[in-house]
Design a protein around this motif. Structure first.
Motif, PDB file in Angstrom:
ATOM      1  N   ARG A  34       7.580 -13.676   4.962  1.00  0.00           N
ATOM      2  CA  ARG A  34       7.719 -12.245   5.222  1.00  0.00           C
ATOM      3  C   ARG A  34       8.920 -11.745   4.425  1.00  0.00           C
ATOM      4  NH1 ARG A  34       5.437 -13.938  10.048  1.00  0.00           N
ATOM      5  NH2 ARG A  34       3.937 -12.496  10.998  1.00  0.00           N
ATOM      6  N   TYR A  35       8.678 -10.705   3.608  1.00  0.00           N
ATOM      7  CA  TYR A  35       9.724 -10.200   2.729  1.00  0.00           C
ATOM      8  C   TYR A  35       9.768  -8.672   2.809  1.00  0.00           C
ATOM      9  CZ  TYR A  35       9.119 -14.935   0.972  1.00  0.00           C
ATOM     10  OH  TYR A  35       9.012 -16.296   0.880  1.00  0.00           O
ATOM     11  N   HIS A  36      10.737  -8.093   2.098  1.00  0.00           N
ATOM     12  CA  HIS A  36      10.900  -6.643   2.189  1.00  0.00           C
ATOM     13  C   HIS A  36       9.682  -5.887   1.661  1.00  0.00           C
ATOM     14  CE1 HIS A  36      12.038  -7.263  -2.028  1.00  0.00           C
ATOM     15  NE2 HIS A  36      11.817  -5.988  -2.204  1.00  0.00           N
ATOM     16  N   TRP A  37       8.983  -6.469   0.673  1.00  0.00           N
ATOM     17  CA  TRP A  37       7.820  -5.767   0.135  1.00  0.00           C
ATOM     18  C   TRP A  37       6.648  -5.754   1.134  1.00  0.00           C
ATOM     19  CZ3 TRP A  37       9.512 -10.282  -2.528  1.00  0.00           C
ATOM     20  CH2 TRP A  37       8.716 -11.414  -2.374  1.00  0.00           C
ATOM     21  N   HIS A  38       6.621  -6.732   2.042  1.00  0.00           N
ATOM     22  CA  HIS A  38       5.614  -6.695   3.094  1.00  0.00           C
ATOM     23  C   HIS A  38       5.888  -5.542   4.063  1.00  0.00           C
ATOM     24  CE1 HIS A  38       5.163 -11.208   2.183  1.00  0.00           C
ATOM     25  NE2 HIS A  38       4.104 -10.596   1.708  1.00  0.00           N
ATOM     26  N   ALA A  39       7.167  -5.337   4.382  1.00  0.00           N
ATOM     27  CA  ALA A  39       7.534  -4.216   5.259  1.00  0.00           C
ATOM     28  C   ALA A  39       7.183  -2.887   4.604  1.00  0.00           C
ATOM     29  CB  ALA A  39       9.031  -4.277   5.576  1.00  0.00           C
ATOM     30  N   LEU A  40       7.487  -2.759   3.307  1.00  0.00           N
ATOM     31  CA  LEU A  40       7.158  -1.522   2.585  1.00  0.00           C
ATOM     32  C   LEU A  40       5.647  -1.322   2.518  1.00  0.00           C
ATOM     33  CD1 LEU A  40       8.229   0.868   0.878  1.00  0.00           C
ATOM     34  CD2 LEU A  40       7.977  -0.603  -1.134  1.00  0.00           C
ATOM     35  N   ALA A  41       4.907  -2.393   2.259  1.00  0.00           N
ATOM     36  CA  ALA A  41       3.447  -2.298   2.179  1.00  0.00           C
ATOM     37  C   ALA A  41       2.842  -1.874   3.512  1.00  0.00           C
ATOM     38  CB  ALA A  41       2.858  -3.637   1.740  1.00  0.00           C
ATOM     39  N   ARG A  42       3.415  -2.371   4.611  1.00  0.00           N
ATOM     40  CA  ARG A  42       2.930  -1.980   5.940  1.00  0.00           C
ATOM     41  C   ARG A  42       3.123  -0.481   6.170  1.00  0.00           C
ATOM     42  NH1 ARG A  42      -0.482  -2.303  10.190  1.00  0.00           N
ATOM     43  NH2 ARG A  42       0.568  -1.798  12.163  1.00  0.00           N
ATOM     44  N   VAL A  43       4.284   0.042   5.801  1.00  0.00           N
ATOM     45  CA  VAL A  43       4.544   1.472   5.958  1.00  0.00           C
ATOM     46  C   VAL A  43       3.572   2.288   5.112  1.00  0.00           C
ATOM     47  CG1 VAL A  43       6.229   3.315   5.587  1.00  0.00           C
ATOM     48  CG2 VAL A  43       6.975   1.127   6.518  1.00  0.00           C
ATOM     49  N   VAL A  44       3.380   1.868   3.869  1.00  0.00           N
ATOM     50  CA  VAL A  44       2.468   2.578   2.967  1.00  0.00           C
ATOM     51  C   VAL A  44       1.039   2.560   3.502  1.00  0.00           C
ATOM     52  CG1 VAL A  44       1.438   2.527   0.655  1.00  0.00           C
ATOM     53  CG2 VAL A  44       3.906   2.234   0.925  1.00  0.00           C
ATOM     54  N   SER A  45       0.607   1.431   4.050  1.00  0.00           N
ATOM     55  CA  SER A  45      -0.758   1.334   4.579  1.00  0.00           C
ATOM     56  C   SER A  45      -0.949   2.218   5.810  1.00  0.00           C
ATOM     57  CB  SER A  45      -1.098  -0.123   4.910  1.00  0.00           C
ATOM     58  OG  SER A  45      -0.349  -0.579   6.021  1.00  0.00           O
ATOM     59  N   LEU A  46       0.099   2.332   6.649  1.00  0.00           N
ATOM     60  CA  LEU A  46       0.009   3.215   7.816  1.00  0.00           C
ATOM     61  C   LEU A  46      -0.140   4.675   7.389  1.00  0.00           C
ATOM     62  CD1 LEU A  46       2.721   1.641  10.163  1.00  0.00           C
ATOM     63  CD2 LEU A  46       0.256   1.692  10.570  1.00  0.00           C
ATOM     64  N   ILE A  47       0.436   5.015   6.239  1.00  0.00           N
ATOM     65  CA  ILE A  47       0.304   6.371   5.720  1.00  0.00           C
ATOM     66  C   ILE A  47      -1.045   6.562   5.024  1.00  0.00           C
ATOM     67  CG2 ILE A  47       1.216   8.013   4.025  1.00  0.00           C
ATOM     68  CD1 ILE A  47       4.004   6.787   4.592  1.00  0.00           C
ATOM     69  N   ASN A  48      -1.384   5.662   4.118  1.00  0.00           N
ATOM     70  CA  ASN A  48      -2.588   5.828   3.305  1.00  0.00           C
ATOM     71  C   ASN A  48      -3.880   5.613   4.085  1.00  0.00           C
ATOM     72  OD1 ASN A  48      -0.838   6.235   1.198  1.00  0.00           O
ATOM     73  ND2 ASN A  48      -1.194   4.265   0.218  1.00  0.00           N
ATOM     74  N   VAL A  49      -3.878   4.662   5.012  1.00  0.00           N
ATOM     75  CA  VAL A  49      -5.098   4.292   5.728  1.00  0.00           C
ATOM     76  C   VAL A  49      -5.152   4.909   7.129  1.00  0.00           C
ATOM     77  CG1 VAL A  49      -6.505   2.365   6.570  1.00  0.00           C
ATOM     78  CG2 VAL A  49      -5.215   2.117   4.436  1.00  0.00           C
ATOM     79  N   LYS A 221      -0.041  14.965  -2.141  1.00  0.00           N
ATOM     80  CA  LYS A 221      -1.482  15.173  -2.281  1.00  0.00           C
ATOM     81  C   LYS A 221      -2.044  14.317  -3.407  1.00  0.00           C
ATOM     82  CE  LYS A 221      -1.982  19.877  -0.476  1.00  0.00           C
ATOM     83  NZ  LYS A 221      -2.423  21.259  -0.798  1.00  0.00           N
ATOM     84  N   ASN A 222      -3.239  13.807  -3.166  1.00  0.00           N
ATOM     85  CA  ASN A 222      -3.954  13.050  -4.199  1.00  0.00           C
ATOM     86  C   ASN A 222      -5.447  13.168  -3.918  1.00  0.00           C
ATOM     87  OD1 ASN A 222      -5.283  10.766  -5.588  1.00  0.00           O
ATOM     88  ND2 ASN A 222      -3.201  10.181  -6.145  1.00  0.00           N
ATOM     89  N   GLY A 223      -6.132  13.941  -4.748  1.00  0.00           N
ATOM     90  CA  GLY A 223      -7.547  14.216  -4.514  1.00  0.00           C
ATOM     91  C   GLY A 223      -8.451  13.002  -4.597  1.00  0.00           C
ATOM     92  N   LYS A 224      -8.007  11.971  -5.314  1.00  0.00           N
ATOM     93  CA  LYS A 224      -8.835  10.781  -5.484  1.00  0.00           C
ATOM     94  C   LYS A 224      -8.687   9.781  -4.341  1.00  0.00           C
ATOM     95  CE  LYS A 224      -8.690  11.021 -10.539  1.00  0.00           C
ATOM     96  NZ  LYS A 224      -8.325  10.305 -11.792  1.00  0.00           N
ATOM     97  N   SER A 225      -7.708   9.998  -3.476  1.00  0.00           N
ATOM     98  CA  SER A 225      -7.466   9.051  -2.390  1.00  0.00           C
ATOM     99  C   SER A 225      -8.471   9.254  -1.259  1.00  0.00           C
ATOM    100  CB  SER A 225      -6.039   9.200  -1.849  1.00  0.00           C
ATOM    101  OG  SER A 225      -5.865  10.474  -1.267  1.00  0.00           O
ATOM    102  N   ARG A 226      -8.481   8.318  -0.340  1.00  0.00           N
ATOM    103  CA  ARG A 226      -9.465   8.314   0.753  1.00  0.00           C
ATOM    104  C   ARG A 226      -9.324   9.524   1.667  1.00  0.00           C
ATOM    105  NH1 ARG A 226      -9.944   3.300   5.088  1.00  0.00           N
ATOM    106  NH2 ARG A 226     -11.639   4.158   6.366  1.00  0.00           N
TER     107      ARG A 226
END
Length: 301
Positions: A34-49, A221-226
């Motif tokens: 578990r590293y800092h990039w995993h923490a960042l990826a988790r935050v990004v996924s909570l936003i994007n998904v 905003k990103n029109g191509k995103s989900r």
């Protein structure tokens, strides 16, 4: 001294395997795989998904630095560390600097004790929603979360913690407010400490950015995103200022004494920057900006 380090290493080898299985999945600090990039990826996924666009951060350093040593022993005891000799050794290490509060004087054990102390808080937040286990899910056609969000008063939100830094993301401002006060009340009851509620600012990430573990996160905003929006990550201003100041100091050392050791320090520092911040989506623009200000400062000198 060396004797203290040996004792701390011995305790680490005993305590770490015991507590590793008890730590929360979304606690990422100083743990295997578990590293800092995993923490960042988790935050990004909570936003994007998960579309969690409202958030707040809490700096928990004051808890770790001000907690009573008796509270730490109480936490260890409640987690199954009940051997009197082990408890006695831990107590003597905690009290060796003459203070009865905090763990700032620890070296090898410090990161483990940070996770041990804050693990109760992790699970308290998680059990409010993410790992809440209902006795019976009344909604047969959908998940319990869908039912709970419509028909119960449970707080909907997800947290990520890396060391002292905790971020909580939710779907609305009101949910974050409820989480904020429940967390503050828990800290007061569990640790006997008080955090200033005015220092915890709730932000709508579509309108304002938020800093977390050296990164600045904002929803754009990103029109191509989900879902039409994505998380944009870059270096926070504090990180950029720290990098620039450190580079100027290292370059000054090279001008004073041109040696391979000073050159190696600069190269190592630049490699560390690349290693830590390469996961930011706008890292190239941030490093270009640092480069511009760096050469501008060097020309003045």
């Amino acid at each position: 001294n060396t004797y203290d380090l040996i004792i701390e290493q011995m305790l680490l080898q005993v305590l770490d395997p015991i507590f590793e299985g008890k730590f929360h999945n979304h606690s990422y600090y100083s743990r295997p795989n578990r590293y800092h990039w995993h923490a960042l990826a988790r935050v990004v996924s909570l936003i994007n998904v998960a579309k969690k666009y409202t958030a707040f951060t809490i700096n928990l350093e004051s808890i770790v630095e001000k907690i009573d040593h008796n509270k730490i022993i109480e936490i260890l005891y409640s987690n199954g560390i009940k051997d009197k000799k082990t408890i006695s050794i831990i107590k003597s290490i905690l009290d060796k600097n003459g203070s009865k509060y905090g763990i700032s004087h620890l070296s090898i054990l410090k990161s483990l004790f940070i996770n041990i102390i804050l693990n109760d808080l992790d699970w308290f937040i998680s059990n409010q929603w993410e790992t809440f286990k209902p006795k019976k899910a009344k909604n047969k056609n959908g998940s319990f979360n869908q039912y709970a969000s419509q028909y119960t008063k449970l707080k909907s939100g997800f947290f990520v913690r890396y060391g002292f830094n905790l971020i909580l993301l939710s779907k609305s401002y009101n949910e974050c407010v409820r989480f904020k006060y429940s967390i503050l009340n828990f800290i007061k009851k569990r640790y006997g400490l008080h955090l200033d509620e005015d220092s915890i600012l709730i932000k709508n990430l579509k309108q304002n950015s938020i800093d977390f573990i050296g990164f600045n996160i904002k929803v754009v905003k990103n029109g191509k995103s989900r879902h039409g929006f994505i998380a944009k990550t870059k270096l926070c201003n504090t990180s950029k200022d720290r990098i620039l100041k450190k580079l100027l100091v290292l370059v000054k050392d090279v001008y004073k004494k041109r040696s391979w050791k000073n050159a190696l320090k600069i190269n190592s520092f630049i490699e560390d920057i690349h290693y830590y911040y390469k996961f930011a989506s706008c890292v190239y623009l941030d490093l270009t900006d640092i480069n511009f200000h760096f050469y501008k400062a060097m020309k003045r000198k």
